[in-house]
Design a protein around this motif. Structure first.
Motif, short mmCIF file in Angstrom:
data_model
loop_
_atom_site.label_atom_id
_atom_site.label_comp_id
_atom_site.label_asym_id
_atom_site.label_seq_id
_atom_site.Cartn_x
_atom_site.Cartn_y
_atom_site.Cartn_z
N GLY A 446 0.82 -1.20 0.00
CA GLY A 446 0.00 0.00 0.00
C GLY A 446 0.85 1.26 0.00
N LEU A 447 1.96 1.23 0.79
CA LEU A 447 2.85 2.39 0.83
C LEU A 447 3.48 2.62 -0.54
CD1 LEU A 447 4.35 4.61 2.34
CD2 LEU A 447 6.08 2.90 3.00
N LEU A 448 3.91 1.54 -1.17
CA LEU A 448 4.49 1.68 -2.49
C LEU A 448 3.46 2.20 -3.48
CD1 LEU A 448 6.82 1.26 -4.46
CD2 LEU A 448 6.12 -1.14 -4.68
N ALA A 449 2.23 1.71 -3.35
CA ALA A 449 1.16 2.19 -4.21
C ALA A 449 0.94 3.69 -4.02
CB ALA A 449 -0.12 1.43 -3.93
N LYS A 450 1.06 4.13 -2.74
CA LYS A 450 0.91 5.55 -2.46
C LYS A 450 2.03 6.35 -3.12
CE LYS A 450 0.78 8.91 1.32
NZ LYS A 450 0.89 9.11 2.79
N GLN A 451 3.27 5.86 -2.99
CA GLN A 451 4.40 6.55 -3.60
C GLN A 451 4.26 6.61 -5.11
OE1 GLN A 451 7.62 4.16 -2.12
NE2 GLN A 451 7.79 5.30 -0.21
N LEU A 452 3.80 5.50 -5.67
CA LEU A 452 3.60 5.49 -7.12
C LEU A 452 2.47 6.42 -7.52
CD1 LEU A 452 4.01 1.67 -7.80
CD2 LEU A 452 5.59 3.50 -8.44
N GLU A 454 1.76 9.17 -5.94
CA GLU A 454 2.32 10.52 -5.90
C GLU A 454 3.14 10.81 -7.16
OE1 GLU A 454 4.55 10.55 -2.33
OE2 GLU A 454 2.80 10.90 -1.02
N ARG A 455 3.89 9.77 -7.59
CA ARG A 455 4.66 9.97 -8.81
C ARG A 455 3.73 10.19 -10.00
NH1 ARG A 455 5.99 7.66 -13.29
NH2 ARG A 455 8.09 7.90 -14.20
N ASP A 506 14.54 18.26 -7.97
CA ASP A 506 14.95 16.86 -7.87
C ASP A 506 13.76 15.92 -7.71
OD1 ASP A 506 14.27 17.68 -5.33
OD2 ASP A 506 15.98 16.74 -4.33
N GLN A 507 12.56 16.46 -7.42
CA GLN A 507 11.38 15.63 -7.28
C GLN A 507 10.60 15.50 -8.59
OE1 GLN A 507 8.84 16.57 -3.96
NE2 GLN A 507 10.54 16.82 -2.54
#
Length: 731
Positions: A446-452, A454-455, A506-507
């Protein structure tokens, strides 16, 4: 009047009474205009100079008066210590035999530089035949020495490449005899050594090619096209076995255009040729590894999902990517890369259970399918075995590799139920594993899904940022370290996101590079920077150059030259007011394209700066060939200057390197008075960092410039060194 330290005989020779004043003046002028230093010295321990031409200062860095009669320094002292004995012995031998002397040695200039010189001359003898003095000319030959060293290095490099290449390399005569071959070619044809191959094969047409006409077809193709590429033929090995080869070759001509010899490379393509008909039939099998291919993935996963649903079990989908495979492929060739992939495939097979499946997805990517799992954790020991197996040393063509891999994992039905969705989740996890430093296993979460997410939000927002005028430029001054004025500005992009606030580059720049938005953003940055040049002139009355950062993606894949030319023409900005900053590592992505783009940009008239200088590729020989104007030393060498003697030494070396190449040198990341003082006294041209100013908005920049003007006016220092110059008319 006679000089007390010069013998009477020499005094008379210095002023020849038979010469008129005009003749003497002409002689002096000729001597002074010679390229080098004409001299006369006593034949003593210090080479005491009694006459020196004006070329002395250009050669040694000392005025002639400093060496005359050893008033400040003797020529013996500026001769490089390790060369003194050799130089004296060479001259002594010539004097003893009454011959002219000629020698090369090093001297130490006044500024400490060590250069090579060539000296030619002869001795002067008195009436008794005793040598009393020397006279001759000394010239700087440093450039020739550097060229000789470069040629030697190039020859050594070529020979090393020839001998160590994994590709077969050759040179043959027009008539069909081998002149030269490397070990790789001898190995390919089954000979113990290149000498054995050359000694045995004296008629390539009949001894090597299976078809008698193939050599004639080779020479005709070279004659008609200048070269052959992928010239495929059947040939005999030493033991009589037939193999397929592919040749790339061209003719080498003499000055009159006659062919001297052919040279090229040979690759064994037997395996590919033998398997071509099988590949066409096996549409679902990878031709290199024998594994399932990408086209078979969906069908195989669908059948495993059906079985999992019946048994109420889970499936792990592991997306595997080999770390640093491209480096091996580029270094040793695709043949070695293929061998590596074959061995990796065999190791993966050894890691599987009978129910598992392996798919070669393409390139160095594999997908492992692990069915029958009761829980997601059941996949951990299976994946640990994969990581361990791949990490074992692999030997390819006498090279040993320690490979690692990055793995992204998704679980059916926990993360998705459709084939494409499961693969997408595993791919996203793989992306995260690689960004985390590689050699890792990342489970989709779920955290990775959130980061993705955001990307993806950043990616989506970038598509509208320009239209919504959310992008802005901040400007960080570049300070002239000697005079303290603003010499130039660096434009730094920021994104005022409607929800996330001010987003640093950088983001979002990496996302812009991946998605292609970087091309539109890069053009906007350049256009905005050009307009800033005009507004600064209108506001402050003089021109200030502005530099912009160029992504390697823009530099190597976009139409950067056309974009720069169009923007400069539209905004009516002189090209020399714009500096394009590109990172040092950009050139290694495609060196030919990098060089071509540099040359085209320089023809437009813009300036080129190498950003983050010093932290990229260690071989800096490219600097002498590339049209670069400015070197920007990376802040990594500045930030710890107070505590790191090493950083100080590196800074001095980088600054001196830039100066020797006649490049402007800028130091980034200056934050303290100590760092400023150190760099100032080290000869650094420009400084940039929080010690002078942080990146400023347009309003803050105007205030900063007014403050600078006031300070310089107070110090009675008009910023003429910082302004480029006033145009005849405004833009």
């Amino acid at each position: 009047m006679k000089h007390p330290n010069i013998p009477h005989l020499l005094q008379n020779e210095l002023m020849d009474p038979t010469l008129t004043s005009n003749q003497q003046r002409l002689l002096d002028t000729l001597l002074d205009n010679l390229d080098g230093m004409v001299y006369r010295c006593l034949y003593d321990l210090n080479w005491t100079m009694t006459y020196i031409s004006k070329g002395c200062e250009a050669l040694t860095g000392y005025p002639a008066q400093a060496l005359l009669n050893n008033q400040q320094v003797s020529y013996e002292n500026i001769t490089y210590p390790e060369d003194r004995a050799r130089a004296r012995e060479t001259i002594a031998q010539a004097v003893t035999h009454g011959q002219r002397f000629q020698l090369e040695y090093r001297i130490i200039r006044a500024n400490g530089d060590i250069i090579w010189v060539a000296e030619r001359g002869s001795a002067i003898f008195d009436q008794s035949g005793q040598a009393i003095a020397l006279e001759g000319i000394i010239q700087d030959i440093s450039n020739r020495k550097r060229i000789e060293q470069d040629l030697f290095s190039a020859e050594q490099k070529y020979r090393s490449m020839f001998e160590n290449s994994t590709l077969g390399m050759f040179q043959t005569t027009k008539s069909g005899m081998y002149l030269n071959a490397n070990q790789a070619l001898a190995d390919l044809y089954g000979y113990a050594s290149p000498q054995a191959l050359i000694g045995y094969l004296n008629n390539i047409s009949t001894q090597l090619y299976v078809s008698d006409s193939r050599r004639a077809e080779f020479t005709e193709a070279v004659r008609a096209q200048g070269r052959v590429q992928n010239f495929e033929s059947q040939v005999y090995k030493h033991d009589g076995q037939q193999i397929w080869i592919s040749e790339n070759a061209h003719a080498v001509h003499d000055a009159e255009g006659e062919i001297l010899y052919y040279e090229g490379t040979v690759e064994d393509i037997t395996e590919r040729k033998n398997n071509e008909h099988i590949i066409r039939q096996q549409a679902v099998t990878d031709n290199l590894t024998g594994l399932l291919n990408r086209h078979a993935f969906s069908g195989k996963l669908a059948s495993l999902i059906a079985e999992a649903d019946k048994a109420h079990r889970k499936i792990a989908i592991a997306f595997i990517d080999l770390d640093h495979f491209k480096l091996i492929n580029d270094t040793l060739g695709h043949r070695a890369g293929d061998k590596l992939l074959e061995k990796i495939a065999q190791r993966l097979i050894q890691c599987t259970r009978p129910t598992d499946a392996i798919v070669r997805f393409g390139g160095d990517e594999f997908v492992m399918l692990y069915p029958g799992l009761r829980a997601a954790d059941d996949a951990e020991p299976l994946l640990a075995r994969v990581m361990e197996t791949i990490s074992q040393p692999i030997e390819i063509n006498d090279y040993v590799f320690n490979m690692t891999c990055s793995v992204g994992v998704s679980i059916y039905p926990d993360h998705a139920t459709e084939s494409d969705a499961l693969l997408s989740c595993a791919d996203s996890a793989l992306y995260s594993a690689k960004n985390a430093g590689k050699n890792k296993v990342q489970l989709f979460s779920g955290l990775l899904a959130k980061q993705l997410g955001e990307r993806n939000e950043i990616e989506y927002g970038l598509g509208h940022a320009l239209q919504r005028e959310e992008l802005m430029l901040y400007y960080q001054p570049k300070i002239d370290m000697k005079h303290g004025g603003v010499s130039a500005l660096e434009a730094l992009i920021r994104w005022q996101h409607p929800d996330r606030g001010l987003v640093p580059p950088d983001q979002f720049i990496p996302v812009a590079e991946e998605t292609g938005h970087i091309f539109a953003i890069g053009e906007w940055v350049l256009q905005t920077a050009c307009r800033k040049v005009k507004s600064m002139q209108q506001e402050f009355g003089y021109l200030i150059p502005v530099s912009v950062n160029v992504s390697p993606i823009q530099f190597l894949r976009g139409n950067l030259v056309e974009t720069v030319q169009r923007v400069l023409r539209q905004e009516r900005i002189p090209p020399y007011l714009i500096t394009l900053e590109v990172t040092e590592n950009a050139r290694f992505k495609d060196e030919v394209m990098f060089m071509r783009t540099l040359e085209q940009l320089k023809r437009l008239g813009v300036c080129i700066a190498i950003d983050d200088f010093g932290i990229g590729y260690s071989n800096m020989a490219y600097l002498k060939n590339y049209p670069i104007d400015e070197l920007k030393i990376d802040k990594a060498f500045v930030c710890d200057l107070e505590q790191s003697v090493t950083n100080g030494n590196i800074l001095l070396a980088l600054i001196n390197l830039g100066k020797s190449l006649h490049k402007s040198v800028t130091a980034e990341g200056i934050e303290t008075e100590y760092q400023h003082t150190f760099l100032l006294h080290s000869g650094c041209d420009l400084g940039q960092g929080f010690y002078y100013s942080k990146p400023l908005s347009e309003q803050a920049l105007s205030a900063f410039m007014l403050e600078q003007q006031a300070r310089l006016a107070h110090l009675d220092r008009i910023p003429e060194d910082t302004a480029i110059g006033l145009p005849d008319q405004p833009f």
